[in-house]
Scaffold this motif. Sequence first.
Motif, PDB file in Angstrom:
ATOM      1  N   TRP A 112       0.835  -1.211   0.000  1.00 29.03           N
ATOM      2  CA  TRP A 112       0.000   0.000   0.000  1.00 29.03           C
ATOM      3  C   TRP A 112       0.868   1.258   0.000  1.00 29.03           C
ATOM      4  CZ3 TRP A 112      -0.529   3.098   4.632  1.00 29.03           C
ATOM      5  CH2 TRP A 112      -1.459   4.132   4.533  1.00 29.03           C
ATOM      6  N   TYR A 113       1.847   1.317   0.900  1.00 32.64           N
ATOM      7  CA  TYR A 113       2.715   2.486   0.967  1.00 32.64           C
ATOM      8  C   TYR A 113       3.480   2.680  -0.346  1.00 32.64           C
ATOM      9  CZ  TYR A 113       2.770   4.814   5.519  1.00 32.64           C
ATOM     10  OH  TYR A 113       2.471   5.594   6.600  1.00 32.64           O
ATOM     11  N   GLN A 115       2.994   1.335  -3.462  1.00 36.45           N
ATOM     12  CA  GLN A 115       2.269   1.385  -4.729  1.00 36.45           C
ATOM     13  C   GLN A 115       1.207   2.478  -4.785  1.00 36.45           C
ATOM     14  OE1 GLN A 115       0.756  -2.583  -5.491  1.00 36.45           O
ATOM     15  NE2 GLN A 115       2.690  -3.469  -4.819  1.00 36.45           N
ATOM     16  N   GLU A 116       0.585   2.802  -3.647  1.00 33.56           N
ATOM     17  CA  GLU A 116      -0.512   3.762  -3.680  1.00 33.56           C
ATOM     18  C   GLU A 116      -0.263   5.004  -2.827  1.00 33.56           C
ATOM     19  OE1 GLU A 116      -4.991   2.819  -3.455  1.00 33.56           O
ATOM     20  OE2 GLU A 116      -4.554   3.643  -1.454  1.00 33.56           O
ATOM     21  N   HIS A 117      -0.022   4.802  -1.544  1.00 33.92           N
ATOM     22  CA  HIS A 117      -0.074   5.905  -0.598  1.00 33.92           C
ATOM     23  C   HIS A 117       1.069   6.907  -0.777  1.00 33.92           C
ATOM     24  CE1 HIS A 117      -2.029   7.751   2.776  1.00 33.92           C
ATOM     25  NE2 HIS A 117      -0.881   7.825   3.443  1.00 33.92           N
ATOM     26  N   GLY A 120       0.907   8.607  -4.131  1.00 32.02           N
ATOM     27  CA  GLY A 120      -0.250   9.505  -4.157  1.00 32.02           C
ATOM     28  C   GLY A 120       0.007  10.799  -3.418  1.00 32.02           C
ATOM     29  N   VAL A 162      -6.211  11.319  -1.280  1.00 27.53           N
ATOM     30  CA  VAL A 162      -5.274  10.191  -1.287  1.00 27.53           C
ATOM     31  C   VAL A 162      -5.472   9.328  -0.038  1.00 27.53           C
ATOM     32  CG1 VAL A 162      -2.819   9.544  -1.189  1.00 27.53           C
ATOM     33  CG2 VAL A 162      -3.566  11.379  -2.721  1.00 27.53           C
ATOM     34  N   ARG A 163      -5.773   9.955   1.067  1.00 26.05           N
ATOM     35  CA  ARG A 163      -5.953   9.223   2.335  1.00 26.05           C
ATOM     36  C   ARG A 163      -7.281   8.465   2.390  1.00 26.05           C
ATOM     37  NH1 ARG A 163      -6.132  11.319   7.142  1.00 26.05           N
ATOM     38  NH2 ARG A 163      -4.823   9.710   8.012  1.00 26.05           N
ATOM     39  N   THR A 165      -8.873   6.283   0.354  1.00 20.96           N
ATOM     40  CA  THR A 165      -9.102   5.174  -0.570  1.00 20.96           C
ATOM     41  C   THR A 165      -9.562   3.920   0.179  1.00 20.96           C
ATOM     42  OG1 THR A 165      -6.856   4.299  -0.422  1.00 20.96           O
ATOM     43  CG2 THR A 165      -7.249   6.064  -2.058  1.00 20.96           C
ATOM     44  N   TRP A 167      -8.199   0.995  -0.103  1.00 22.10           N
ATOM     45  CA  TRP A 167      -7.004   0.315   0.389  1.00 22.10           C
ATOM     46  C   TRP A 167      -6.541   0.948   1.693  1.00 22.10           C
ATOM     47  CZ3 TRP A 167      -2.257  -0.834  -3.316  1.00 22.10           C
ATOM     48  CH2 TRP A 167      -1.490  -1.882  -2.779  1.00 22.10           C
ATOM     49  N   SER A 168      -6.582   2.274   1.782  1.00 18.36           N
ATOM     50  CA  SER A 168      -6.210   2.962   3.027  1.00 18.36           C
ATOM     51  C   SER A 168      -7.103   2.510   4.172  1.00 18.36           C
ATOM     52  CB  SER A 168      -6.325   4.479   2.857  1.00 18.36           C
ATOM     53  OG  SER A 168      -5.425   4.958   1.892  1.00 18.36           O
TER      54      SER A 168
END
Length: 187
Positions: A112-113, A115-117, A120, A162-163, A165, A167-168
């Motif tokens: 998550w960190y 690839q996304e967070h 983002g 961004v926060r 999602t 996934w978050s």
Amino acid sequence: MQESVLLVSLGERFDNDRAADMAERLTAGLDKVEVSAFAAVEEPDTYVYLRGTSHALAEIQARLAESFPGARARVLHQTLDLPGASAGQDAPWHYIVETDVLPEAEQDLNAWYDQEHLPGLASVPGTVRAMRFECRDESPRYLACYDLHTRETFGSPPWLAVRATDWSSRVRPSFRNTRRTMFKKIL
């Protein structure tokens, strides 16, 4: 020799002059040690990052124990470093999230960190740089650091998006021992 990062937490708020004096005392006679210092905005703490060779940082740790016995030093291993949407601008604000995670969620947290967070938040206007570190010897194990051009970047609509999602929402309940701190650059 490989460059390392030593993060020193002083447990009290330093100003620029005091941080500069401390940095000089810790790095005198050592080659190529980069120092940056940040004072917490709402807590009595100062974080000092020292980058250099493992040999130089070992010497700094010995000096730290003598000169600043209450300080906490952690060796950090950088796992990700991303330029932000505002790369190249001044970054007087430094926001850090430090956390441990439930063992069964560790792989998901790292994905998550990475690839996304972190990508983002790096893409948010006002973010100068986004980094992740791992502290293998102490808790909290994971640190995410964001250098910001303005304090308003934190909490802006793009930042909050961004926060927010799915996934978050899935990963955050597995956080443990979490500390979120806004710092102001002093050195």
